[in-house]
Design a protein around this motif. Sequence first.
Motif, short mmCIF file in Angstrom:
data_model
loop_
_atom_site.label_atom_id
_atom_site.label_comp_id
_atom_site.label_asym_id
_atom_site.label_seq_id
_atom_site.Cartn_x
_atom_site.Cartn_y
_atom_site.Cartn_z
N LEU A 78 -3.51 -2.75 8.28
CA LEU A 78 -2.20 -2.03 7.89
C LEU A 78 -1.32 -0.88 8.25
CD1 LEU A 78 -2.86 -3.47 4.64
CD2 LEU A 78 -1.19 -4.72 6.26
N ALA A 79 -2.22 -0.04 8.27
CA ALA A 79 -1.68 1.26 9.03
C ALA A 79 -2.01 0.44 10.37
CB ALA A 79 -2.54 2.33 9.25
N GLU A 80 -2.32 0.54 11.12
CA GLU A 80 -1.31 0.30 13.11
C GLU A 80 -0.56 -0.47 13.12
OE1 GLU A 80 -4.15 0.53 15.77
OE2 GLU A 80 -3.77 2.04 14.48
N LEU A 81 0.12 -1.55 12.21
CA LEU A 81 1.20 -2.56 12.05
C LEU A 81 1.67 -1.54 11.73
CD1 LEU A 81 0.24 -5.62 10.17
CD2 LEU A 81 -0.45 -5.22 12.58
N VAL A 82 2.20 -0.45 11.22
CA VAL A 82 3.05 0.39 10.71
C VAL A 82 3.52 1.00 12.21
CG1 VAL A 82 3.71 2.78 9.22
CG2 VAL A 82 2.64 0.42 8.45
N ARG A 83 2.30 1.63 12.43
CA ARG A 83 1.75 2.08 13.79
C ARG A 83 2.51 1.77 14.68
NH1 ARG A 83 -0.96 4.34 18.35
NH2 ARG A 83 -2.86 2.15 17.80
N GLU A 84 2.10 0.55 14.85
CA GLU A 84 3.02 -0.48 16.31
C GLU A 84 4.69 0.28 16.22
OE1 GLU A 84 2.35 -5.12 17.76
OE2 GLU A 84 2.84 -4.72 15.18
N VAL B 52 1.98 -1.08 -1.15
CA VAL B 52 1.36 -0.49 0.06
C VAL B 52 1.96 1.36 -0.07
CG1 VAL B 52 0.30 -0.10 3.05
CG2 VAL B 52 1.20 -1.98 1.34
N ARG B 53 0.96 2.34 0.64
CA ARG B 53 1.53 4.28 0.29
C ARG B 53 0.74 4.10 1.42
NH1 ARG B 53 -0.23 8.35 -1.57
NH2 ARG B 53 -1.85 7.46 -2.78
N ALA B 54 1.51 4.84 2.60
CA ALA B 54 0.98 4.98 3.97
C ALA B 54 2.23 6.13 4.69
CB ALA B 54 1.22 4.23 5.11
N LEU B 55 1.16 7.01 5.02
CA LEU B 55 1.54 8.33 5.53
C LEU B 55 1.52 8.85 6.95
CD1 LEU B 55 1.87 11.19 4.89
CD2 LEU B 55 -0.96 11.25 5.15
N GLU C 67 5.37 -7.21 9.47
CA GLU C 67 4.46 -8.14 9.37
C GLU C 67 3.37 -7.92 8.54
OE1 GLU C 67 3.20 -8.41 13.01
OE2 GLU C 67 5.30 -8.30 12.66
N LEU C 68 3.41 -6.71 7.35
CA LEU C 68 2.90 -6.69 6.11
C LEU C 68 2.80 -7.84 5.39
CD1 LEU C 68 2.37 -3.52 7.31
CD2 LEU C 68 2.27 -2.93 4.95
N GLU C 69 4.29 -8.40 4.98
CA GLU C 69 3.84 -8.91 4.50
C GLU C 69 3.52 -10.20 4.68
OE1 GLU C 69 7.97 -8.13 2.05
OE2 GLU C 69 7.87 -9.90 3.72
N ARG C 70 4.03 -10.82 6.89
CA ARG C 70 2.56 -11.36 7.48
C ARG C 70 1.39 -12.09 6.99
NH1 ARG C 70 0.50 -12.21 11.32
NH2 ARG C 70 0.61 -9.17 12.04
N GLU C 71 0.86 -10.72 7.30
CA GLU C 71 -0.70 -10.11 7.22
C GLU C 71 -1.08 -10.90 5.88
OE1 GLU C 71 -4.68 -9.50 8.12
OE2 GLU C 71 -3.02 -9.62 9.79
N LEU C 72 -0.86 -10.39 4.96
CA LEU C 72 -1.21 -10.63 3.55
C LEU C 72 -1.13 -11.36 2.56
CD1 LEU C 72 -0.27 -6.78 2.24
CD2 LEU C 72 -2.54 -7.76 2.85
N GLY C 73 0.38 -11.94 3.30
CA GLY C 73 1.00 -13.77 2.75
C GLY C 73 2.03 -13.27 1.29
N THR C 74 1.76 -12.14 1.22
CA THR C 74 2.79 -11.79 -0.27
C THR C 74 3.78 -10.74 0.37
OG1 THR C 74 2.38 -11.37 -2.07
CG2 THR C 74 1.45 -10.29 -0.29
N GLN C 75 4.22 -11.06 -1.06
CA GLN C 75 5.68 -9.74 -0.58
C GLN C 75 5.31 -8.60 -0.76
OE1 GLN C 75 8.66 -9.93 -3.69
NE2 GLN C 75 10.12 -8.62 -3.25
N VAL C 76 5.79 -7.20 0.02
CA VAL C 76 5.66 -5.96 -0.09
C VAL C 76 5.90 -5.40 -0.57
CG1 VAL C 76 4.45 -4.61 1.60
CG2 VAL C 76 3.28 -6.92 1.72
N HIS C 77 6.63 -4.13 -0.48
CA HIS C 77 6.96 -2.59 -1.44
C HIS C 77 5.98 -1.89 -0.17
CE1 HIS C 77 9.43 0.62 -3.17
NE2 HIS C 77 8.00 0.66 -3.25
#
Length: 293
Positions: free
Chosen positions: A189-195, A226-229, A259-269
Amino acid sequence: MTRSGFVALAGRPNVGKSTLVNALVGEKVAIVSDRPQTTRRAIRGVCSSGDCQMVFVDLPGVQRPRDALTERMAHRVRQELEGADAVLLVLNGEQGVGPGDRFIAQALVGASAAATIAVNKVDRLTRAQTIAVLEQAVELEVSEEIFPISARAGVGVEALVEHLAAAMPEGPFMFGEGASSDQPRAVLLAELVREAVIRRTFHELPHAVEVVVEEIESPREGLARVRALIWVESESQKGILIGARGRMIKAIGTAARRELERELGTQVHLDLSVRVRRDWRADEGLLDRLGIT
């Protein structure tokens, strides 16, 4: 009798190794961008077909180390190549064979694992251009097995997989049914944010950014929080990431959330924050905590 083994992908930065691994696995396990040094860790993607399981190791692009981060990346490349059952040298067909490719080829000569060459991006070449770059690949004297492919379009990939599968040793599968990667979910998930960051700050700060997912929660069914730094190295870089009136960080968050929603298969905050840590790429302790070994 089943067969299984590791296939290490070697090549210069930005030759399409991550795109190829995703194509071989059949789903996204490695982030992709047009910037060199996107891949920082050895990423393993699992491809199981019939009685054979191959674990493709997407390695950082081979380059001259400039700091603790790139030194660790180079060390990881050496380790993975030594432990592989087969090596796939990936060349960029558009650029042809250059000094960097020759340097890597020399390192592979005499290696314990048999090497194969894949000339990528041939869908963008004419027939004459393809023949020319294949002749250049032969001159590397790494392998007589050379496959013209397009990782993006899927051209030639099936034949390459069949060839590599035949080189795998006998042994049990290393990953269970349905497995696609060994990456922890927080790292992926962190890598998807970095992308998402890299694609929107293409020229300004792709190498100075690292992302850490600090928390993943499921407050209710159908929702993940998801909380990301995001780490950067200077206040000016932080300003670029946030953008005027927060427009840049909002755009990054929107793209990353999809991208996170695609990976997790759910709604993401998705909750993003940006922090400055000067010279983090030279901080051995931080690199240890980030898992870049």
